[in-house]
Design an enzyme around this catalytic site. Sequence first.
Site, PDB file in Angstrom:
ATOM      1  N   ASP A   1       0.883  -1.151   0.000  1.00 44.58           N
ATOM      2  CA  ASP A   1       0.000   0.000   0.000  1.00 44.58           C
ATOM      3  C   ASP A   1       0.925   1.205   0.000  1.00 44.58           C
ATOM      4  O   ASP A   1       1.924   1.235   0.726  1.00 44.58           O
ATOM      5  CB  ASP A   1      -0.939   0.018   1.209  1.00 44.58           C
ATOM      6  CG  ASP A   1      -2.135   0.940   0.971  1.00 44.58           C
ATOM      7  OD1 ASP A   1      -2.605   1.028  -0.182  1.00 44.58           O
ATOM      8  OD2 ASP A   1      -2.593   1.584   1.924  1.00 44.58           O
ATOM      9  N   SER A   2       0.615   2.150  -0.858  1.00 44.68           N
ATOM     10  CA  SER A   2       1.508   3.289  -0.991  1.00 44.68           C
ATOM     11  C   SER A   2       0.729   4.523  -1.407  1.00 44.68           C
ATOM     12  O   SER A   2      -0.420   4.427  -1.841  1.00 44.68           O
ATOM     13  CB  SER A   2       2.605   2.980  -2.021  1.00 44.68           C
ATOM     14  OG  SER A   2       2.030   2.616  -3.252  1.00 44.68           O
TER      15      SER A   2
ATOM     16  N   LYS B   1      13.957   4.928 -11.487  1.00 45.34           N
ATOM     17  CA  LYS B   1      12.836   4.991 -10.551  1.00 45.34           C
ATOM     18  C   LYS B   1      12.867   3.787  -9.615  1.00 45.34           C
ATOM     19  O   LYS B   1      12.721   3.931  -8.401  1.00 45.34           O
ATOM     20  CB  LYS B   1      11.508   5.058 -11.311  1.00 45.34           C
ATOM     21  CG  LYS B   1      10.307   5.149 -10.372  1.00 45.34           C
ATOM     22  CD  LYS B   1       8.986   5.209 -11.111  1.00 45.34           C
ATOM     23  CE  LYS B   1       7.819   5.235 -10.147  1.00 45.34           C
ATOM     24  NZ  LYS B   1       6.517   5.239 -10.810  1.00 45.34           N
TER      25      LYS B   1
ATOM     26  N   PHE C   1       3.378   7.148 -13.445  1.00 44.62           N
ATOM     27  CA  PHE C   1       1.924   7.281 -13.391  1.00 44.62           C
ATOM     28  C   PHE C   1       1.564   8.061 -12.139  1.00 44.62           C
ATOM     29  O   PHE C   1       2.421   8.444 -11.359  1.00 44.62           O
ATOM     30  CB  PHE C   1       1.256   5.892 -13.394  1.00 44.62           C
ATOM     31  CG  PHE C   1       1.669   5.015 -12.241  1.00 44.62           C
ATOM     32  CD1 PHE C   1       0.916   4.974 -11.076  1.00 44.62           C
ATOM     33  CD2 PHE C   1       2.820   4.238 -12.315  1.00 44.62           C
ATOM     34  CE1 PHE C   1       1.297   4.182 -10.005  1.00 44.62           C
ATOM     35  CE2 PHE C   1       3.203   3.442 -11.241  1.00 44.62           C
ATOM     36  CZ  PHE C   1       2.440   3.415 -10.091  1.00 44.62           C
TER      37      PHE C   1
ATOM     38  N   HIS D   1      10.335   4.698  -3.332  1.00 44.07           N
ATOM     39  CA  HIS D   1       9.816   4.182  -2.065  1.00 44.07           C
ATOM     40  C   HIS D   1       9.529   2.683  -2.175  1.00 44.07           C
ATOM     41  O   HIS D   1       9.839   1.913  -1.272  1.00 44.07           O
ATOM     42  CB  HIS D   1       8.546   4.950  -1.680  1.00 44.07           C
ATOM     43  CG  HIS D   1       7.501   5.009  -2.753  1.00 44.07           C
ATOM     44  ND1 HIS D   1       7.768   5.418  -4.046  1.00 44.07           N
ATOM     45  CD2 HIS D   1       6.185   4.695  -2.747  1.00 44.07           C
ATOM     46  CE1 HIS D   1       6.662   5.363  -4.779  1.00 44.07           C
ATOM     47  NE2 HIS D   1       5.681   4.919  -4.006  1.00 44.07           N
TER      48      HIS D   1
END
Length: 194
Positions: A70-71, A176, A153, A181
């Site tokens: 979950d981010s 990236k 995105f 994260h």
Amino acid sequence: MTRTLVLASNNPGKLKEFNELLAPLGFAVRPQGDFAVPEAEEPHATFVENALAKARHAARLTGLPALADDSGVCVNALGGAPGVYSARFAGEPKSDQRNNEKLVQALAAHPDKSAYYYCVLVYVRSDNDPQPVIADGRWDGEIVAVPAGSNGFGYDPYFWLPGQGRTVAQLAPEEKHRWSHRGQALRALVEKLR
């Protein structure tokens, strides 16, 4: 021996990244859609609770170990918002464009544009695993009013990296993955699973 691991997502980008990093540990990661697992509810106010709910849901419906993340983006001037509501910040249906417009508008009067992407990964061996393996990662930056770049995105075109002098959407995919994260959280999870 290869062990199947269910990813509590159907995102092809996440699937590829997780497979690349977990294959050396003997895992073959498959999306929950391969097992007809519907998306789990995400009713919680924290990333870790939502990721745990998604992992347990996938494990319960498949009988296999599961991995969920979950981010979101957290903006300091907005008290951490949109946070767990990042994907639906501007309401339903989900829209990256409307989310970004709302975020830029909400920050217009604030001098502090600092923000960070945050990701939590949860691995469970079974749906009732009493010791889930949890790892997280954080990526600091700033929100800009004018988007730049076409990679990535979500909030990526508006997420400025001062140290890089560009937005996340201007990074090559491998850059990236190295700095993000999610990349940080995945490397931390791999270390814990070793």
